[in-house]
Design a protein around this motif. Structure first.
Motif, PDB file in Angstrom:
ATOM      1  N   ARG A  29      34.112 -34.647 -48.901  1.00  0.00           N
ATOM      2  CA  ARG A  29      35.152 -34.443 -50.192  1.00  0.00           C
ATOM      3  C   ARG A  29      35.612 -35.920 -50.299  1.00  0.00           C
ATOM      4  NH1 ARG A  29      38.718 -30.541 -48.969  1.00  0.00           N
ATOM      5  NH2 ARG A  29      40.472 -31.991 -48.625  1.00  0.00           N
ATOM      6  N   VAL A  30      35.937 -36.222 -51.224  1.00  0.00           N
ATOM      7  CA  VAL A  30      36.896 -37.670 -51.360  1.00  0.00           C
ATOM      8  C   VAL A  30      38.032 -37.356 -52.315  1.00  0.00           C
ATOM      9  CG1 VAL A  30      36.754 -40.009 -52.198  1.00  0.00           C
ATOM     10  CG2 VAL A  30      34.697 -38.961 -51.160  1.00  0.00           C
ATOM     11  N   GLU A  31      38.960 -38.203 -51.913  1.00  0.00           N
ATOM     12  CA  GLU A  31      40.217 -37.938 -52.692  1.00  0.00           C
ATOM     13  C   GLU A  31      40.781 -39.366 -52.871  1.00  0.00           C
ATOM     14  OE1 GLU A  31      43.177 -35.271 -51.170  1.00  0.00           O
ATOM     15  OE2 GLU A  31      41.793 -33.481 -51.337  1.00  0.00           O
ATOM     16  N   VAL A  32      40.913 -39.849 -53.989  1.00  0.00           N
ATOM     17  CA  VAL A  32      41.692 -40.950 -54.350  1.00  0.00           C
ATOM     18  C   VAL A  32      42.818 -41.023 -54.800  1.00  0.00           C
ATOM     19  CG1 VAL A  32      41.272 -43.384 -55.716  1.00  0.00           C
ATOM     20  CG2 VAL A  32      39.327 -41.886 -54.708  1.00  0.00           C
ATOM     21  N   ASP A  33      44.004 -41.586 -54.570  1.00  0.00           N
ATOM     22  CA  ASP A  33      45.270 -41.519 -54.981  1.00  0.00           C
ATOM     23  C   ASP A  33      45.606 -43.217 -55.395  1.00  0.00           C
ATOM     24  OD1 ASP A  33      45.807 -38.842 -54.611  1.00  0.00           O
ATOM     25  OD2 ASP A  33      46.016 -39.265 -52.349  1.00  0.00           O
ATOM     26  N   VAL A  34      46.055 -43.303 -56.709  1.00  0.00           N
ATOM     27  CA  VAL A  34      46.452 -44.565 -56.977  1.00  0.00           C
ATOM     28  C   VAL A  34      48.100 -44.768 -56.972  1.00  0.00           C
ATOM     29  CG1 VAL A  34      46.503 -46.421 -59.147  1.00  0.00           C
ATOM     30  CG2 VAL A  34      44.657 -44.894 -58.486  1.00  0.00           C
ATOM     31  N   GLU A  35      48.521 -45.605 -56.156  1.00  0.00           N
ATOM     32  CA  GLU A  35      49.894 -45.993 -56.235  1.00  0.00           C
ATOM     33  C   GLU A  35      50.461 -47.114 -57.054  1.00  0.00           C
ATOM     34  OE1 GLU A  35      53.226 -47.148 -52.626  1.00  0.00           O
ATOM     35  OE2 GLU A  35      51.490 -46.373 -52.076  1.00  0.00           O
ATOM     36  N   GLY A  36      51.557 -46.962 -57.761  1.00  0.00           N
ATOM     37  CA  GLY A  36      52.096 -48.152 -58.424  1.00  0.00           C
ATOM     38  C   GLY A  36      51.352 -48.513 -59.668  1.00  0.00           C
ATOM     39  N   CYS A  37      50.610 -47.639 -60.422  1.00  0.00           N
ATOM     40  CA  CYS A  37      50.004 -47.659 -61.842  1.00  0.00           C
ATOM     41  C   CYS A  37      50.261 -46.377 -62.441  1.00  0.00           C
ATOM     42  CB  CYS A  37      48.726 -48.048 -61.722  1.00  0.00           C
ATOM     43  SG  CYS A  37      48.006 -48.427 -63.277  1.00  0.00           S
ATOM     44  N   ASP A  38      51.144 -46.108 -63.480  1.00  0.00           N
ATOM     45  CA  ASP A  38      51.213 -44.985 -64.255  1.00  0.00           C
ATOM     46  C   ASP A  38      50.168 -44.608 -65.501  1.00  0.00           C
ATOM     47  OD1 ASP A  38      53.111 -44.164 -62.311  1.00  0.00           O
ATOM     48  OD2 ASP A  38      54.813 -45.114 -63.374  1.00  0.00           O
ATOM     49  N   ASP A  39      49.551 -45.743 -65.815  1.00  0.00           N
ATOM     50  CA  ASP A  39      48.815 -45.783 -67.007  1.00  0.00           C
ATOM     51  C   ASP A  39      47.495 -44.968 -66.646  1.00  0.00           C
ATOM     52  OD1 ASP A  39      46.615 -46.491 -68.863  1.00  0.00           O
ATOM     53  OD2 ASP A  39      48.213 -48.236 -69.435  1.00  0.00           O
ATOM     54  N   ASP A  40      47.437 -43.831 -67.191  1.00  0.00           N
ATOM     55  CA  ASP A  40      46.212 -42.889 -66.966  1.00  0.00           C
ATOM     56  C   ASP A  40      44.953 -43.467 -67.501  1.00  0.00           C
ATOM     57  OD1 ASP A  40      47.897 -40.985 -65.446  1.00  0.00           O
ATOM     58  OD2 ASP A  40      48.040 -39.766 -67.310  1.00  0.00           O
ATOM     59  N   GLU A  41      45.000 -44.218 -68.606  1.00  0.00           N
ATOM     60  CA  GLU A  41      43.991 -44.700 -69.376  1.00  0.00           C
ATOM     61  C   GLU A  41      43.143 -45.729 -68.426  1.00  0.00           C
ATOM     62  OE1 GLU A  41      42.728 -46.883 -73.529  1.00  0.00           O
ATOM     63  OE2 GLU A  41      44.432 -45.366 -73.415  1.00  0.00           O
ATOM     64  N   ILE A  42      44.079 -46.657 -67.941  1.00  0.00           N
ATOM     65  CA  ILE A  42      43.600 -47.673 -67.068  1.00  0.00           C
ATOM     66  C   ILE A  42      43.072 -47.045 -65.745  1.00  0.00           C
ATOM     67  CG2 ILE A  42      44.284 -49.638 -65.715  1.00  0.00           C
ATOM     68  CD1 ILE A  42      44.326 -50.457 -68.307  1.00  0.00           C
ATOM     69  N   ILE A  43      43.615 -46.150 -65.008  1.00  0.00           N
ATOM     70  CA  ILE A  43      43.092 -45.450 -64.118  1.00  0.00           C
ATOM     71  C   ILE A  43      41.578 -44.751 -64.537  1.00  0.00           C
ATOM     72  CG2 ILE A  43      43.525 -43.579 -62.336  1.00  0.00           C
ATOM     73  CD1 ILE A  43      46.573 -44.280 -62.479  1.00  0.00           C
ATOM     74  N   GLY A  44      41.768 -44.103 -65.526  1.00  0.00           N
ATOM     75  CA  GLY A  44      40.261 -43.207 -65.842  1.00  0.00           C
ATOM     76  C   GLY A  44      39.404 -44.209 -66.110  1.00  0.00           C
TER      77      GLY A  44
END
Length: 179
Positions: free
Chosen positions: A141-156
């Motif tokens: 199982r993999v979990e990825v957390d992005v710290e320092g970027c609040d833009d959901d579209e860019i993350i998606g």
């Protein structure tokens, strides 16, 4: 000898067992969740590695652009000595690096590089037993957390373009052969 083709799929998929010339394989269906497997038409880079010794407690080597050799060790939590690296660590590191690169590329293309300059990507890879008791071995199982970027579209969009995300979402073509 012709290579045997296997598909890597999440453990939640239904499996069937196929007997091949080089042994017994677990083969997953081509069309998981209504999607076909992601095929590549060409390659721009490839890496080659060799594992030898005692499996999870052996040595791995990569003779790419910058040669790398690591001592592998089963983690203490899994009954090993824990005195070396393990595949899950390496996978987590590679995934985090690839996802960060994808996020920065997407932000750059959107002329929003400012939101990706100080981003950190944390990934965790969990090794465990499948919920389905008929499946042998282990699963991830993999979990990825992005710290320092609040833009959901860019993350998606980064998730859509990351090679590791795509491999886990769509599957990859694996060829296993004897040499």
């Amino acid at each position: 000898m012709h290579p045997s083709r296997l598909l890597a799929r999440p453990l939640s998929a239904g499996t069937r067992i196929m007997q091949g010339a080089a042994g017994r394989y677990t083969v997953f269906p081509n069309n998981l969740h209504g999607r076909g497997m992601l095929d590549i038409k060409d390659h721009i880079y490839f890496a080659r590695a060799t594992a030898e010794g005692e499996g999870r407690n052996g040595i791995i080597k990569s003779m790419g652009d910058v040669p790398l050799e690591l001592k592998m060790a089963t983690p203490k939590q899994a009954g090993g000595k824990g005195d070396g690296q393990n595949p899950e660590q390496l996978f987590a590191m590679s995934y985090a690096s690839c996802f960060l690169d994808s996020l920065q590329l997407v932000a750059s293309r959107a002329n929003r590089m400012d939101i990706a300059e100080k981003v950190k990507v944390h990934s965790a890879v969990f090794l465990g037993h499948p919920k389905d008791p008929s499946l042998p071995g282990f699963g991830l199982r993999v979990e990825v957390d992005v710290e320092g970027c609040d833009d959901d579209e860019i993350i998606g969009e980064a998730h859509e373009g990351c090679a590791y995300s795509r491999a886990l979402r769509h599957g990859i073509d694996i060829k296993v052969s004897k040499i």
